[in-house]
Design an enzyme around this catalytic site. Structure first.
Site, PDB file in Angstrom:
ATOM      1  N   ASP A   4      -4.956 -20.150   6.878  1.00 30.15           N
ATOM      2  CA  ASP A   4      -4.987 -18.690   6.798  1.00 30.15           C
ATOM      3  C   ASP A   4      -3.562 -18.142   6.757  1.00 30.15           C
ATOM      4  O   ASP A   4      -2.668 -18.816   6.259  1.00 30.15           O
ATOM      5  CB  ASP A   4      -5.781 -18.148   8.003  1.00 30.15           C
ATOM      6  N   HIS A  41      -4.658 -11.318   9.670  1.00 36.22           N
ATOM      7  CA  HIS A  41      -5.885 -11.992   9.246  1.00 36.22           C
ATOM      8  C   HIS A  41      -6.073 -13.350   9.937  1.00 36.22           C
ATOM      9  O   HIS A  41      -7.148 -13.652  10.473  1.00 36.22           O
ATOM     10  CB  HIS A  41      -5.817 -12.160   7.729  1.00 36.22           C
ATOM     11  N   SER A  96     -14.567 -13.169   5.392  1.00 31.94           N
ATOM     12  CA  SER A  96     -13.468 -13.786   6.132  1.00 31.94           C
ATOM     13  C   SER A  96     -13.763 -13.820   7.623  1.00 31.94           C
ATOM     14  O   SER A  96     -13.282 -14.691   8.330  1.00 31.94           O
ATOM     15  CB  SER A  96     -12.187 -12.971   5.952  1.00 31.94           C
TER      16      SER A  96
END
Ligand SMILES: *[C@@H]1O[C@H](CO)[C@@H](O)[C@H](O)[C@H]1NC(C)=O
Ligand SMILES: *[C@@H]1O[C@H](CO)[C@@H](O)[C@H](O)[C@H]1NC(C)=O
Ligand SMILES: *[C@@H]1O[C@H](CO)[C@@H](O)[C@H](O)[C@H]1NC(C)=O
Ligand SMILES: *[C@@H]1O[C@H](CO)[C@@H](O)[C@H](O)[C@H]1NC(C)=O
Ligand SMILES: *[C@@H]1O[C@H](CO)[C@@H](O)[C@H](O)[C@H]1NC(C)=O
Length: 765
Positions: free
Chosen positions: A144, A217, A543
């Site tokens: 990620d 994220h 996600s």
């Protein structure tokens, strides 16, 4: 967020294609068996690549125009090959090498952007979250945007020492040191050679050239999969509660392969290759690109290598719903995760001057607005004003007013920023028809709320007809008990274009308005003007649903150490549920009618971790089964060699099994709608993992237009681990005209204790 990433990507691809004239990064797949058989360097792939690359570089020196070949990575664990920057000439000579399989140009993929454990039925001290099942060590690797290592979600107090089998490291880089890792975050690495070949050197004043997360994220997904239990986690005091990963005693290893403009495939592969060599048990990838055949899909190829080494791979389905066949990451050895709503929302009330009220959603944490003048942005500025684009609003026309903006192009919080900059007092953000009634809760920097398409229509009519339109917005904070789960409109849908013989996505998990860890240096709205620092943030996407399933897979791995990835997948799929908390079928927010969601939205259903721990029967799949499946897709031997790495030959064409015979825990059937009495038969084998002596009886819910016969209709086991087979025949009834493109049903094996459910999805051609 998605769109914002895409735009950056476009802008930067235009720039980078100029920068890299004549050279391009390729991912080169090689036949491992040919390499290790070579005389020069027996058994040493790395040495062999170096020899090859050196010789190519020497050759290219003779040609004045070509600079030496630049090697970015050597892949040895999940795939066999390397990534390098090559000229066309170099590529041509490489293709002549014995053992060359394919060269796939590198490309950029994009990210698919705590209350959830309770919603999933996980409670401290009980069942799967009891001490015994949490004791053993499972390591989750997250590919990620990196991680914020000092976050409370990754503190290691009380953790036992790092397992000795772990080979990972904590890599140094910008504001990241060897001591940034601990017994919770046991490894962190950064991969940027492919990215920098595209985008130029990473600017260290804008991003950390290290595993540290500047986007949020990666920190969010890592803490969802395996973050600590954190009491009183909240965002601006709105979503107060316990934040926790799905398996909060798991170890985390962060593999940063995504940067400001996206994630280069060559870097993702390097991350996956390294993670498997380091010893992760689960790989979580909340990213993806365009769906393509498995032999040219690098993430699918590397995932196959990982699964062969016993690693569970979980990927996001994508955020391109609600349109058919938008699902990505569809290889049958990957767990493909869709996204759904949980029972928590952040409602707002919008009251118009005509007395009408509408419910929206927002994370704005301030006071309600007064009844204020309302203006439609398209009449309050220049080009792009309807979307509230940068600089499009006229301060004279919006000052002190609530501004109606439409979704599209810039991010939802950026629209609010534009309204605020122009002096507006608030914002109503309207969905388009395509976005329907999907309501995101966003951390706006002014009093603002989202509204669904039907409310949007009413608001537009009102603004257009009233003499002095007004509106007010009230923020109601956090509310529980909504009907849930419901499929998110944005969640990508099947059928899979690449492998229609398998239902994709596989399952759904929480992915809308999810609270998890956030880097304190990154603003919750991702706006530069937003100076708020938060410990937790609420975001949405597949996600977010993917790491939920990664964490659950880790839980199951700790309880069932010997289970294969396919067995864990089977357990999560056959125990998934398809009804909501009000006992109705799971709804689809992306549906224009009130029709419930289908297996092409949620696969087998919503994951249910407690049942998955004890599924009764499993559908197991070996590496050879997957390769046989590829044979039945008519892949060529060199295409299959990419996945098998040269170590497999398809059986004689005459004895190919139909693709539908892959021992998958669900059934995808493709039939001609006009054919009458045409049928296909699939074979399945189930393994008993429930009680030693047990009898299962089959129950079929037949899809419209189809008859389903199962042989035998009951299965009696005498031992654990025993395998029994059955066949199922799907026959088109014909005659009766079928009005839909798809029909759905299910096949359930039931015993006294267990319900083992497989959805059936029929595509009529
Ligand atoms: C570097 O990391 C520390 C945490 O160790 C953090 O407090 C600091 O703000 C970071 N510096 C920058 C420039 O991001
Ligand atoms: C890096 O970014 C900063 C801030 O935008 C800018 O001032 C600087 O010129 C950039 N450095 C390079 C080498 O591009
Ligand atoms: C729903 O209907 C609207 C308007 O009729 C249309 O624009 C939109 O594409 C439809 N959505 C889907 C998923 O079919
Ligand atoms: C593969 O080829 C066989 C024989 O040519 C054909 O019957 C079958 O439909 C093909 N399968 C796929 C998935 O294309
Ligand atoms: C080939 O496959 C067999 C069994 O499937 C395995 O034992 C062997 O190690 C593999 N060889 C290579 C070179 O990967």
């Amino acid at each position: 967020m998605m769109l914002w990433t895409c735009l950056l990507l476009l802008a930067f691809m235009a720039a980078s294609s100029v920068a890299s004239v004549g050279k391009q990064t390729y991912i080169i797949h090689m036949d491992k068996t040919k390499i290790t058989a070579s005389d020069d360097t027996p058994g040493n792939a790395r040495k062999w690549y170096e020899v090859v690359i050196d010789s190519m570089s020497e050759n290219s020196y003779e040609d004045e125009q070509v600079s030496p070949l630049e090697l970015l990575y050597i892949y040895e664990t999940t795939i066999s090959g390397f990534a390098a920057q090559l000229s066309t000439k170099q590529l041509e000579s490489l293709k002549k090498l014995n053992g060359f399989l394919s060269a796939i140009p590198d490309e950029m993929l994009s990210l698919h952007t705590t209350h959830t454990p309770l919603f999933l039925g996980l409670q401290p001290g009980r069942g799967l979250w009891s001490a015994s099942s949490l004791a053993s060590d499972v390591i989750i690797g997250i590919v990620d945007t990196g991680i914020w290592p000092e976050h409370v979600s990754f503190k290691d107090s009380g953790m036992p020492k790092v397992p000795s089998r772990w080979k990972g490291v904590c890599e140094k880089g910008t504001n990241f040191s060897r001591s940034s890792c601990n017994k919770k975050l046991i490894g962190a690495r950064a991969f940027f050679k492919g990215y920098e070949a595209f985008a130029g050197r990473i600017n260290e004043t804008l991003d950390y050239r290290s595993p540290r997360d500047s986007e949020g994220h990666g920190t969010h997904t890592a803490s969802t999969a395996a973050g600590n239990l954190v009491h009183s986690a909240s965002l601006f005091g709105v979503a107060k509660g316990v934040a926790s990963g799905m398996r909060y005693t798991s170890r985390v290893a962060a593999y940063k392969a995504c940067w400001t403009a996206g994630c280069a495939n060559s870097d993702i592969l390097a991350a996956m290759d390294r993670a498997v060599a380091d010893g992760v048990d689960v790989l979580s990838l909340s990213l993806g690109g365009i769906s393509r055949p498995y032999y040219s899909d690098n993430v699918a190829i590397a995932s196959f290598g990982a699964v062969q080494k016993g690693v569970f791979v979980s990927c996001s389905a994508g955020n391109s719903g609600p349109f058919s066949s938008s699902v990505g990451n569809t290889a049958p050895w990957i767990m493909t995760v869709a996204a759904s709503y949980i029972d928590r929302s952040f409602p707002t009330k919008v009251k118009l001057g005509n007395g009408k009220t509408f419910e929206g959603s927002s994370l704005y944490s301030g006071e309600r607005t007064k009844q204020l003048p309302l203006v439609y942005a398209s009449t309050a500025g220049g080009i792009g004003a309807n979307l509230c684009l940068d600089g499009s609003l006229s301060p004279k026309l919006v000052k002190g007013k609530i501004v109606v903006c439409e979704r599209g192009i810039n991010s939802r919080t950026q629209k609010g920023e534009q309204v605020k900059k122009a002096g507006g007092a608030g914002m109503l953000l309207l969905n388009t028809e395509d976005e329907g009634e999907e309501l995101f809760a966003d951390p706006h920097i002014l009093p603002a709320t989202s509204l669904g398409a039907s409310a949007g229509k009413a608001v537009k009519n009102y603004v257009g007809s009233a003499k002095t339109p007004t509106a007010s917005v009230t923020f109601k904070g956090m509310v529980y008990g909504n009907t849930a789960p419901a499929m998110a409109a944005f969640s990508s849908r099947g059928p899979s274009l690449v492998g229609p013989d398998v239902i994709k996505p596989d399952v759904t998990a929480p992915g809308v308005n999810i609270l998890a860890a956030w880097p304190p240096k990154t603003s919750p709205s991702l706006l530069n003007t937003d100076k708020r620092s938060v410990m937790f943030n609420i975001i949405s996407g597949t996600s977010m649903s993917c790491p939920h399933v990664s964490g659950l897979a880790a839980l199951l791995k700790s309880v069932h150490k010997r289970w294969s990835s396919a067995a864990i997948k089977s357990a999560l799929m056959t125990t998934a549920y398809t009804v909501d908390n009000k006992r109705g079928p799971i709804a689809d927010v992306g549906s224009n009618t009130s029709a419930p969601a289908t297996p092409f939205a949620f696969g087998s259903g919503h994951v249910d971790p407690q049942s998955a721990a004890n599924p009764g029967l499993i559908y197991d799949i070996s590496s050879k089964d997957y390769l046989n499946y590829l044979c039945s897709l008519n892949y060529t031997s060199s295409q299959i060699a990419l996945l098998s790495r040269g170590n497999f030959t398809c059986p004689n064409k005459a004895v190919f099994e139909p693709a539908g015979n892959l021992n998958y825990p669900s059934f995808a059937v493709i039939l001609d709608e006009n054919a009458r009495k045409v049928s296909v038969a699939y074979k399945r084998t189930v393994t008993n993992v429930g009680t030693p002596r047990s009898t299962y009886v089959v129950k079929v819910d037949e899809p419209v237009g189809l008859s389903v016969t199962v042989e035998p209709r009951s299965l009696t086991f005498g031992n654990l681990g025993e395998k029994l087979s059955y066949s199922v025949r799907f026959t088109a009834l014909g005659g009766k005209k079928i009005s839909t493109k798809f029909s759905f049903g299910s096949l359930i094996w039931m015993s006294e204790l267990y319900t083992v459910r497989s959805p059936i999805a029929v595509t009529w051609q």
